[in-house]
Design a protein around this motif. Structure first.
Motif, short mmCIF file in Angstrom:
data_model
loop_
_atom_site.label_atom_id
_atom_site.label_comp_id
_atom_site.label_asym_id
_atom_site.label_seq_id
_atom_site.Cartn_x
_atom_site.Cartn_y
_atom_site.Cartn_z
N SER A 348 0.86 -1.26 -0.04
CA SER A 348 -0.09 -0.10 -0.14
C SER A 348 0.79 1.28 -0.06
O SER A 348 1.97 1.39 0.80
N PRO A 349 0.51 2.19 -0.79
CA PRO A 349 1.31 3.47 -0.91
C PRO A 349 1.58 4.08 0.46
O PRO A 349 2.80 4.68 0.52
N ASP A 350 0.65 3.96 1.41
CA ASP A 350 0.95 4.87 2.88
C ASP A 350 1.82 3.75 3.67
O ASP A 350 2.12 4.15 5.05
N ARG A 351 2.22 2.79 2.92
CA ARG A 351 3.41 1.80 3.74
C ARG A 351 4.58 1.81 3.03
O ARG A 351 5.50 0.91 3.33
N PHE A 352 4.83 2.63 2.32
CA PHE A 352 6.03 2.73 1.41
C PHE A 352 7.37 2.80 2.26
O PHE A 352 8.51 2.12 1.91
N LEU A 353 7.14 3.55 3.33
CA LEU A 353 8.31 4.08 4.31
C LEU A 353 8.80 2.73 5.05
O LEU A 353 9.91 2.64 5.30
N ASP A 354 7.72 1.94 5.57
CA ASP A 354 8.09 1.00 6.69
C ASP A 354 8.20 -0.33 6.17
O ASP A 354 8.87 -1.18 6.98
N SER A 355 7.41 -0.64 5.11
CA SER A 355 7.48 -2.18 4.44
C SER A 355 8.70 -2.78 4.22
O SER A 355 9.35 -1.94 3.49
N PRO A 356 8.94 -3.91 4.26
CA PRO A 356 10.25 -4.40 3.88
C PRO A 356 10.27 -4.29 2.40
O PRO A 356 9.10 -4.47 1.57
N PRO A 357 11.41 -3.87 1.78
CA PRO A 357 11.32 -3.66 0.39
C PRO A 357 10.92 -4.91 -0.57
O PRO A 357 11.43 -5.85 -0.33
N ARG A 358 10.43 -4.55 -1.38
CA ARG A 358 9.98 -5.69 -2.48
C ARG A 358 10.02 -5.32 -3.81
O ARG A 358 9.78 -3.73 -4.03
N SER A 359 10.53 -5.92 -4.72
CA SER A 359 10.78 -5.44 -6.15
C SER A 359 10.43 -6.31 -7.16
O SER A 359 10.75 -7.70 -7.00
N ARG A 360 9.64 -6.10 -8.08
CA ARG A 360 9.41 -7.08 -9.24
C ARG A 360 10.66 -7.39 -10.18
O ARG A 360 10.56 -8.28 -10.66
N ASN A 361 11.63 -6.61 -10.16
CA ASN A 361 12.77 -6.74 -10.88
C ASN A 361 13.82 -6.53 -9.89
O ASN A 361 14.79 -5.61 -9.76
N GLU A 362 14.18 -7.87 -9.24
CA GLU A 362 15.40 -7.87 -8.38
C GLU A 362 16.80 -7.54 -8.86
O GLU A 362 17.44 -7.09 -8.23
N ALA A 363 16.87 -8.16 -9.94
CA ALA A 363 18.13 -8.14 -10.79
C ALA A 363 18.51 -6.69 -11.21
O ALA A 363 19.42 -6.18 -10.99
N LEU A 364 17.51 -5.85 -11.75
CA LEU A 364 17.51 -4.61 -12.27
C LEU A 364 17.99 -3.85 -11.03
O LEU A 364 18.94 -2.95 -11.01
N ALA A 365 17.13 -3.81 -9.87
CA ALA A 365 17.56 -2.99 -8.44
C ALA A 365 18.75 -3.24 -8.04
O ALA A 365 19.29 -2.34 -7.68
N SER A 366 19.19 -4.80 -8.11
CA SER A 366 20.32 -4.94 -7.62
C SER A 366 21.51 -4.29 -8.24
O SER A 366 22.59 -3.54 -7.63
N LEU A 367 21.49 -4.39 -9.56
CA LEU A 367 22.49 -3.84 -10.40
C LEU A 367 22.74 -2.24 -10.18
O LEU A 367 23.58 -1.48 -10.17
#
Length: 490
Positions: A348-367
């Protein structure tokens, strides 16, 4: 770009060379001579597709006209173009019985004087592939039901879950020169802090290690979606599925989209290759406020640069790449900036700050983190909100709009000019930021955040009461009201 007919034929012949050279059939490869039994082919397509995913292959193959024993080309009479099954053209009949749908492809090939038929089958991507509502698997020369082998079914689901768009292929069958002409390899080595190798093989090895390329048949190369989206010299070299994910920037002369467009730029380069240029371009268009220091006047940007950088990076790495025909959009208005990326949020957008980070594009984010184009995992929004508070800007609005996420980043406005909703949102974000840093929001800290004169402490009290009423914050200690406030999820 797709291959030309001549390139396609050459690649197919090279592929058959490689398949014949294998000492035995694999779980994702089957040779037939003339077997044209429709249900058998359907079961094989299911089995080979599932087996390819288990073996980390992009495709499985079924070849008619190759002898099973010695792999010699004997030719075939099988013709999928004229074959009918239950009164339907065979390919339509087969496609209608496969779930999820597969973009399989039959090719008729003239090979060393013999007529062959090659069926290319994509590996299962989102769920096990079923034929007539039953999943199959290839084990040796047998094609058992997948449900009869629960351990392999579990392994298949484990392979499917992390499978991502990044691993798909953006271009195939490229020579080394063609691959290097499409990717900005010098930029890759510069951003990753590695010395540029003095030979081509060194470049290929590093690209392959980071999953930007992979070997194709006949000494050629494939470029993955990850490699293309990050390091393309021209995104248009990779066809619509990649080109349409270019970052678009539009600046308007007023506060609405009906106002005159003053600047427009459609990104041409990959995200990593073009990131700093995009940030610099936007920064150059932003208005400046004059700040008078102790000795000098200086101009400061209207928006904190670190906030803009982080928001753009977040848009790039969190978008849903599987949505076709859509890419990140950045719009600059006279009173705000809006940044939109395709795909519903994973939290949820109101939990962007505290929620554990999740990404659809893990390899892209990591690089991108490795190249320092974005912050460490989970800290980007912290830095955005910290910069907003430091500059006493209105709170950014993170919202879901249809199948997209939009961030509205506002230009400076005094407290008196903020709407009641903005004041409450600022209160919630301030409480969350305080909590994340091990502190608690107080009336005094909220006054500092919003620039409220200490003599008007009651104004902060009203905002706190409103935030309590809508459930965005709560007392840190109900027994001691002066202990401060924390976000509702704390």
């Amino acid at each position: 770009m797709s291959l030309s007919p001549i390139q396609t034929l050459e690649r197919t012949r090279r592929l058959i060379d490689d398949l014949r050279a294998r000492t035995a059939e694999t779980s994702w490869l089957e040779f037939k001579e003339n077997n044209a039994d429709g249900p058998l082919i359907g079961k094989l397509v299911s089995a080979l597709s599932n087996a390819a995913r288990l073996a980390d292959q992009h495709f499985a193959y079924l070849v008619w006209g190759i002898r099973d024993g010695d792999h010699e080309a004997a030719g075939t009479t099988f013709d999928p173009a004229t074959k009918r099954e239950q009164g339907q053209p065979f390919e339509i009949w087969l496609a209608s019985r496969l779930q999820p749908g597969l973009d399989f492809r039959f090719e008729e090939v003239e090979y060393h004087g013999q007529r062959l038929v090659l069926l290319t089958i994509p590996a299962a991507a989102t769920a096990p592939v079923e034929f007539d509502r039953t999943g199959y698997l290839r084990i040796g020369s047998a094609t058992p039901r997948l449900s009869d082998h629960p351990e392999r079914l579990r392994a298949l689901w484990a392979k499917l879950q992390p499978y991502a768009w990044e691993a798909g292929l953006a271009a195939q069958f490229l020579t080394g020169d063609e691959m290097l002409a499409r990717l900005d390899y010098a930029n890759y080595f510069d951003l990753t802090g590695q010395p540029l190798p003095d030979n081509r093989q060194g470049i290929f090895d590093r690209f392959q290690a980071d999953r930007l390329i992979q070997p194709d048949v006949g000494g050629h190369w494939n470029i993955t979606n990850l490699g293309a989206i990050l390091f393309a010299k021209r995104l248009s070299d990779f066809g619509p599925s990649i080109a349409r994910k270019a970052v678009r920037f539009v600046a308007y002369g007023g506060a609405g989209r009906a106002d005159t467009v003053t600047h427009r730029q459609d990104g041409q380069r990959g995200y990593a290759a073009g990131f700093q240029g995009l940030v610099d371009y936007i920064d150059g268009l932003l208005p400046r406020n004059e700040h008078i220091g102790s000795a000098f006047r200086e101009e400061r940007p209207l928006y904190p640069p670190i906030a803009i950088r982080e928001l753009i990076a977040n848009v790039l790495i969190h978008q849903d790449m599987t949505i076709t025909g859509a890419g990140p959009l950045i719009e600059l208005f006279s009173d705000r900036m809006e940044i939109t990326n395709p795909g519903a949020p994973l939290v949820s957008p109101d939990r962007f700050l505290d929620s554990p980070p999740r990404s659809r594009n893990e390899a892209l984010a990591s690089l991108m983190r490795r190249m320092r184009l974005c912050e460490e995992q989970g800290t980007g929004i912290d830095k955005v909100l910290t910069a907003v508070e430091l500059h006493q800007l209105p709170p950014p609005d993170f919202r879901t709009e249809g199948e997209a996420v939009r961030v509205v980043f506002f230009a400076p406005r005094r407290f008196a000019e903020m709407t009641p909703e903005e004041r409450v949102r600022a209160c919630y974000q301030h409480a969350a930021l305080k909590y994340e840093s091990g502190q608690r929001m107080t009336n005094a800290s909220l006054r500092d955040r919003l620039g409220i004169d200490p003599r008007n402490a009651s104004q902060a009290s009203v905002i706190i009461r409103q935030a309590l009423d809508v459930g965005l914050i709560r007392p840190a200690d109900p027994e001691h009201p002066r202990a401060g406030y924390v976000p509702f999820w704390a």
